[in-house]
Design a protein around this motif. Sequence first.
Motif, short mmCIF file in Angstrom:
data_model
loop_
_atom_site.label_atom_id
_atom_site.label_comp_id
_atom_site.label_asym_id
_atom_site.label_seq_id
_atom_site.Cartn_x
_atom_site.Cartn_y
_atom_site.Cartn_z
N HIS A 72 51.32 43.39 36.17
CA HIS A 72 51.06 43.23 37.61
C HIS A 72 51.10 41.76 38.01
O HIS A 72 51.73 41.40 39.01
CB HIS A 72 49.71 43.84 37.97
CG HIS A 72 49.40 43.75 39.44
ND1 HIS A 72 49.85 44.66 40.36
CD2 HIS A 72 48.67 42.83 40.15
CE1 HIS A 72 49.43 44.33 41.56
NE2 HIS A 72 48.71 43.22 41.47
N TRP A 73 50.42 40.90 37.23
CA TRP A 73 50.25 39.51 37.64
C TRP A 73 51.39 38.61 37.20
O TRP A 73 51.43 37.43 37.59
CB TRP A 73 48.92 38.98 37.12
CG TRP A 73 47.73 39.64 37.76
CD1 TRP A 73 46.80 40.44 37.15
CD2 TRP A 73 47.37 39.59 39.15
NE1 TRP A 73 45.88 40.88 38.07
CE2 TRP A 73 46.19 40.37 39.30
CE3 TRP A 73 47.90 38.96 40.26
CZ2 TRP A 73 45.55 40.53 40.53
CZ3 TRP A 73 47.27 39.13 41.49
CH2 TRP A 73 46.12 39.90 41.61
N THR A 74 52.34 39.12 36.39
CA THR A 74 53.50 38.31 36.03
C THR A 74 54.79 38.82 36.66
O THR A 74 55.73 38.05 36.87
CB THR A 74 53.69 38.25 34.51
OG1 THR A 74 53.83 39.57 33.98
CG2 THR A 74 52.52 37.54 33.85
N ASP A 75 54.87 40.14 36.97
CA ASP A 75 56.09 40.72 37.52
C ASP A 75 55.90 41.25 38.94
O ASP A 75 56.61 40.84 39.86
CB ASP A 75 56.60 41.85 36.61
CG ASP A 75 56.99 41.35 35.23
OD1 ASP A 75 57.50 40.22 35.14
OD2 ASP A 75 56.76 42.08 34.25
N THR A 76 54.95 42.16 39.13
CA THR A 76 54.77 42.78 40.44
C THR A 76 54.38 41.75 41.49
O THR A 76 55.03 41.62 42.54
CB THR A 76 53.70 43.89 40.38
OG1 THR A 76 54.03 44.80 39.33
CG2 THR A 76 53.63 44.64 41.70
N LEU A 77 53.33 41.02 41.22
CA LEU A 77 52.89 39.91 42.07
C LEU A 77 52.63 38.71 41.14
O LEU A 77 51.53 38.57 40.62
CB LEU A 77 51.61 40.27 42.84
CG LEU A 77 51.74 41.33 43.94
CD1 LEU A 77 50.38 41.69 44.51
CD2 LEU A 77 52.66 40.84 45.05
N PRO A 78 53.63 37.89 40.90
CA PRO A 78 53.55 36.87 39.84
C PRO A 78 52.64 35.69 40.18
O PRO A 78 53.07 34.54 40.27
CB PRO A 78 55.00 36.44 39.65
CG PRO A 78 55.66 36.72 40.96
CD PRO A 78 54.97 37.94 41.51
N ALA A 79 51.38 35.98 40.33
CA ALA A 79 50.40 34.92 40.60
C ALA A 79 50.08 34.13 39.33
O ALA A 79 49.73 32.95 39.41
CB ALA A 79 49.11 35.53 41.16
N TRP A 80 50.21 34.75 38.17
CA TRP A 80 49.80 34.10 36.92
C TRP A 80 50.58 32.84 36.62
O TRP A 80 49.96 31.81 36.27
CB TRP A 80 49.87 35.08 35.76
CG TRP A 80 49.62 34.40 34.43
CD1 TRP A 80 50.53 34.17 33.45
CD2 TRP A 80 48.39 33.84 33.97
NE1 TRP A 80 49.95 33.50 32.40
CE2 TRP A 80 48.64 33.29 32.70
CE3 TRP A 80 47.12 33.75 34.52
CZ2 TRP A 80 47.65 32.65 31.96
CZ3 TRP A 80 46.12 33.11 33.79
CH2 TRP A 80 46.39 32.57 32.53
N PRO A 81 51.90 32.81 36.71
CA PRO A 81 52.61 31.56 36.40
C PRO A 81 52.15 30.39 37.26
O PRO A 81 51.98 29.26 36.76
CB PRO A 81 54.08 31.91 36.65
CG PRO A 81 54.15 33.39 36.46
CD PRO A 81 52.85 33.91 36.99
N LEU A 82 51.93 30.64 38.55
CA LEU A 82 51.46 29.57 39.42
C LEU A 82 50.04 29.15 39.07
O LEU A 82 49.72 27.96 39.03
CB LEU A 82 51.54 30.01 40.88
CG LEU A 82 51.05 29.00 41.93
CD1 LEU A 82 51.76 27.67 41.79
CD2 LEU A 82 51.25 29.57 43.33
N LEU A 83 49.18 30.12 38.80
CA LEU A 83 47.80 29.80 38.44
C LEU A 83 47.75 28.98 37.16
O LEU A 83 47.02 27.98 37.07
CB LEU A 83 46.99 31.10 38.28
CG LEU A 83 45.53 30.93 37.86
CD1 LEU A 83 44.74 30.15 38.90
CD2 LEU A 83 44.88 32.30 37.62
N ARG A 84 48.54 29.37 36.17
CA ARG A 84 48.56 28.64 34.90
C ARG A 84 49.07 27.21 35.10
O ARG A 84 48.52 26.26 34.54
CB ARG A 84 49.44 29.39 33.90
CG ARG A 84 49.49 28.75 32.51
CD ARG A 84 50.33 29.58 31.57
NE ARG A 84 51.67 29.79 32.11
CZ ARG A 84 52.59 30.55 31.53
NH1 ARG A 84 52.32 31.19 30.41
NH2 ARG A 84 53.79 30.69 32.07
N SER A 85 50.10 27.05 35.92
CA SER A 85 50.64 25.72 36.19
C SER A 85 49.63 24.87 36.95
O SER A 85 49.47 23.67 36.69
CB SER A 85 51.93 25.83 36.99
OG SER A 85 52.93 26.50 36.25
#
Length: 360
Positions: free
Chosen positions: A320-333
Amino acid sequence: MRHTHGRVVHVESLAEVERRLAAGASRIGSWRVHHLDLTEHGARLLSCRVAGAAFLGCTFAPGDDDALAAAGALVLPVVGSTPLDVYRPRLYSPDELYDRTPYLRTLDARAYAWAQRVPGRDDTLAAALHDHAVGEALDSWVSGRRVVGVMGGHAMQRGDAGYADAVRLGWLLGRDAVVATGGGPGAMEAANLGGRLAGQDDAAVRAALDVLAPVPSFRPSIDDWVRTAREAVADLPARDGLGVPTWHYGHEPPNLFATAIAKYVDNATREAVLLEVCTAGIVFLPGAAGTVQEVFQDACENYYADESSVAPMVLVDRAHWTDTLPAWPLLRSLARGRAMEQHVHLVDTVEEAAAIVAGP
């Protein structure tokens, strides 16, 4: 109902006023009388020593309010046309918000109808006073409690696998913390239910889910949704849980599984406060725009915080957080090189999430 804090006595029903006066009360300077119609009680109150007493949003016969003020009482007026006690001393309980049947007659429904009108100056003041009072009560309530937040989609329905996962998450977190949510339906209801069930066994969790499943949503009937919620926890002991909803989204009723409800008129205040009280961390279940907003609102707080003030952020469901709504890459950065870097997590299961924010 009466609540005593030191010498201050909060009096919130006519029955309590009458009982105390009948018992011979003559010095009532410690009273804080809330939101009562005292038109028939003025003479008796004025026969007492009222210096120091406070009458907050009460209604009086003509002249009685001025006489009480002249005798040393603090008399703060009814403000606006709100059905709410703008000076309330504590958080709401589910029974206060769902005080009548059917739902359209409840305090919750009447407050929503009021909040949706174009406000005049007095109603705007009433909303601000009410939210200030709720904020003060919330500060007092969370003091000394370990609070973990759960955020997630409001559209999740009872009977869904995701709903059961959210219940399990609350069940795990509730063993050593208070579970706090946005106080509404969906994932919020499920997590608050799980917190309420903490201390119960798997069979009790399954039984509660079975009771709820036939009424998956508050649509089309809030009354059926409320009735099954009451049935699901009818035999359970009370256990602390917190909901922080808003009448801005009053079309979504507050869930009944949070034992303490800090309901605000102003949504912006509510959103900031909800994140602020979750000092032991927040778990983010799959959700849409509102949950994404909460992720980055919390991230902003942690981005500027020092190491001692950063609370864990745990996103559940890698896909969900990497493909559907990719919030994780931005949060990690965003977290890279900041004090928050070691405190942001992406996991696949609620068990992993609970283990990360588990108490010492």
